[in-house]
Design a protein around this motif. Structure first.
Motif, PDB file in Angstrom:
ATOM      1  N   UNK A 123       3.889  -1.268   1.803  1.00  0.00           N
ATOM      2  CA  UNK A 123       4.215  -2.562   2.221  1.00  0.00           C
ATOM      3  C   UNK A 123       3.480  -3.444   1.340  1.00  0.00           C
ATOM      4  N   UNK A 124       2.503  -3.068   0.411  1.00  0.00           N
ATOM      5  CA  UNK A 124       1.656  -4.260  -0.401  1.00  0.00           C
ATOM      6  C   UNK A 124       2.605  -4.227  -1.365  1.00  0.00           C
ATOM      7  N   UNK A 125       3.508  -3.214  -1.943  1.00  0.00           N
ATOM      8  CA  UNK A 125       4.288  -3.197  -3.267  1.00  0.00           C
ATOM      9  C   UNK A 125       5.694  -3.566  -2.968  1.00  0.00           C
ATOM     10  N   UNK A 126       6.098  -3.815  -1.837  1.00  0.00           N
ATOM     11  CA  UNK A 126       7.565  -4.180  -1.516  1.00  0.00           C
ATOM     12  C   UNK A 126       7.749  -5.587  -1.579  1.00  0.00           C
ATOM     13  N   UNK A 142       7.251  -3.601  11.828  1.00  0.00           N
ATOM     14  CA  UNK A 142       7.210  -2.622  10.562  1.00  0.00           C
ATOM     15  C   UNK A 142       6.137  -2.651   9.497  1.00  0.00           C
ATOM     16  N   UNK A 143       5.930  -3.774   8.985  1.00  0.00           N
ATOM     17  CA  UNK A 143       5.153  -4.322   8.199  1.00  0.00           C
ATOM     18  C   UNK A 143       3.767  -3.946   8.642  1.00  0.00           C
ATOM     19  N   UNK A 144       3.432  -4.250   9.934  1.00  0.00           N
ATOM     20  CA  UNK A 144       1.979  -4.299  10.583  1.00  0.00           C
ATOM     21  C   UNK A 144       1.838  -2.927  10.673  1.00  0.00           C
ATOM     22  N   UNK A 145       2.718  -2.007  10.881  1.00  0.00           N
ATOM     23  CA  UNK A 145       2.753  -0.576  10.963  1.00  0.00           C
ATOM     24  C   UNK A 145       2.335   0.024   9.595  1.00  0.00           C
ATOM     25  N   UNK A 146       2.931  -0.417   8.629  1.00  0.00           N
ATOM     26  CA  UNK A 146       2.454  -0.094   7.188  1.00  0.00           C
ATOM     27  C   UNK A 146       1.363  -0.324   6.777  1.00  0.00           C
ATOM     28  N   UNK A 147       0.879  -1.509   7.226  1.00  0.00           N
ATOM     29  CA  UNK A 147      -0.358  -2.162   6.650  1.00  0.00           C
ATOM     30  C   UNK A 147      -1.400  -1.308   7.360  1.00  0.00           C
ATOM     31  N   UNK A 148      -1.335  -0.899   8.598  1.00  0.00           N
ATOM     32  CA  UNK A 148      -2.357  -0.684   9.242  1.00  0.00           C
ATOM     33  C   UNK A 148      -2.355   0.961   9.547  1.00  0.00           C
ATOM     34  N   UNK A 149      -1.686   1.816   8.789  1.00  0.00           N
ATOM     35  CA  UNK A 149      -1.483   3.168   9.149  1.00  0.00           C
ATOM     36  C   UNK A 149      -2.522   3.564   8.257  1.00  0.00           C
ATOM     37  N   UNK A 150      -3.128   4.776   8.918  1.00  0.00           N
ATOM     38  CA  UNK A 150      -4.299   5.600   8.217  1.00  0.00           C
ATOM     39  C   UNK A 150      -3.950   6.352   6.837  1.00  0.00           C
ATOM     40  N   UNK A 151      -2.711   6.591   6.746  1.00  0.00           N
ATOM     41  CA  UNK A 151      -2.347   7.065   5.232  1.00  0.00           C
ATOM     42  C   UNK A 151      -2.365   5.963   4.595  1.00  0.00           C
ATOM     43  N   UNK A 185      18.411  -1.708  -3.676  1.00  0.00           N
ATOM     44  CA  UNK A 185      17.338  -2.200  -2.618  1.00  0.00           C
ATOM     45  C   UNK A 185      17.257  -1.358  -1.689  1.00  0.00           C
ATOM     46  N   UNK A 186      15.996  -1.262  -1.240  1.00  0.00           N
ATOM     47  CA  UNK A 186      15.740  -0.401   0.179  1.00  0.00           C
ATOM     48  C   UNK A 186      15.102  -1.302   0.879  1.00  0.00           C
ATOM     49  N   UNK A 187      15.683  -1.419   2.318  1.00  0.00           N
ATOM     50  CA  UNK A 187      15.081  -2.264   3.505  1.00  0.00           C
ATOM     51  C   UNK A 187      14.399  -1.358   4.390  1.00  0.00           C
ATOM     52  N   UNK A 188      13.295  -1.550   4.708  1.00  0.00           N
ATOM     53  CA  UNK A 188      12.222  -0.850   5.686  1.00  0.00           C
ATOM     54  C   UNK A 188      12.362  -1.529   6.916  1.00  0.00           C
TER      55      UNK A 188
END
Length: 132
Positions: free
Chosen positions: A67-70, A51-60, A88-91
């Motif tokens: 990911x960076x602000x969490x 999940x972290x990789x998907x957030x960090x490398x997403x085109x959006x 708390x919200x867990x992604x």
């Protein structure tokens, strides 16, 4: 006259059930992108996982900001403990969240999946688990 009352009651009941569930519980987040515009909840992902990789490398770029602000979490146990403590919200991956939250009535998944992918398992030839 009774027909008019029946229609009014039906409309009232439909509106009540449509708007009550999440607002009644006090949940103001229904999408992962809502996290950036609020201050009520902290959020986080477990580091060095999909999940972290998907957030960090997403085109959006909104997803990389999420990911960076969490909060950087070390383990699933830490994430679940923070969830139990509240605000708390867990992604994480949907199947993992559903599995760990299935018996806990105080925590529940919300929103839609923002990224989907499939699991696959590698098995040796002749494995008895091949047909599962």
């Amino acid at each position: 006259w009774w027909c008019c009352m029946l229609i009014i009651m039906s409309v009232y009941t439909a509106n009540l059930t449509a708007f009550m569930p999440l607002s009644y519980l006090g949940v103001l987040i229904d999408d992962v992108q809502n996290l950036l515009g609020q201050t009520r909840y902290e959020w986080g992902v477990i580091g060095n996982r999909n999940p972290e990789t998907l957030l960090l490398t997403n085109k959006n770029k909104v997803y990389s900001q999420i990911a960076q602000g969490g909060v950087a979490l070390e383990s699933l146990e830490e994430a679940l403990e923070r969830l139990r403590n509240g605000s708390f919200v867990f992604i994480d991956e949907g199947p993992i969240l559903r599995h760990h939250l299935k018996d806990d009535c105080d925590m529940f998944p919300i929103g839609n999946e923002f990224q989907s992918f499939e699991y696959s398992f590698g098995l040796p030839k002749g494995s008895p688990y091949k047909n599962l």
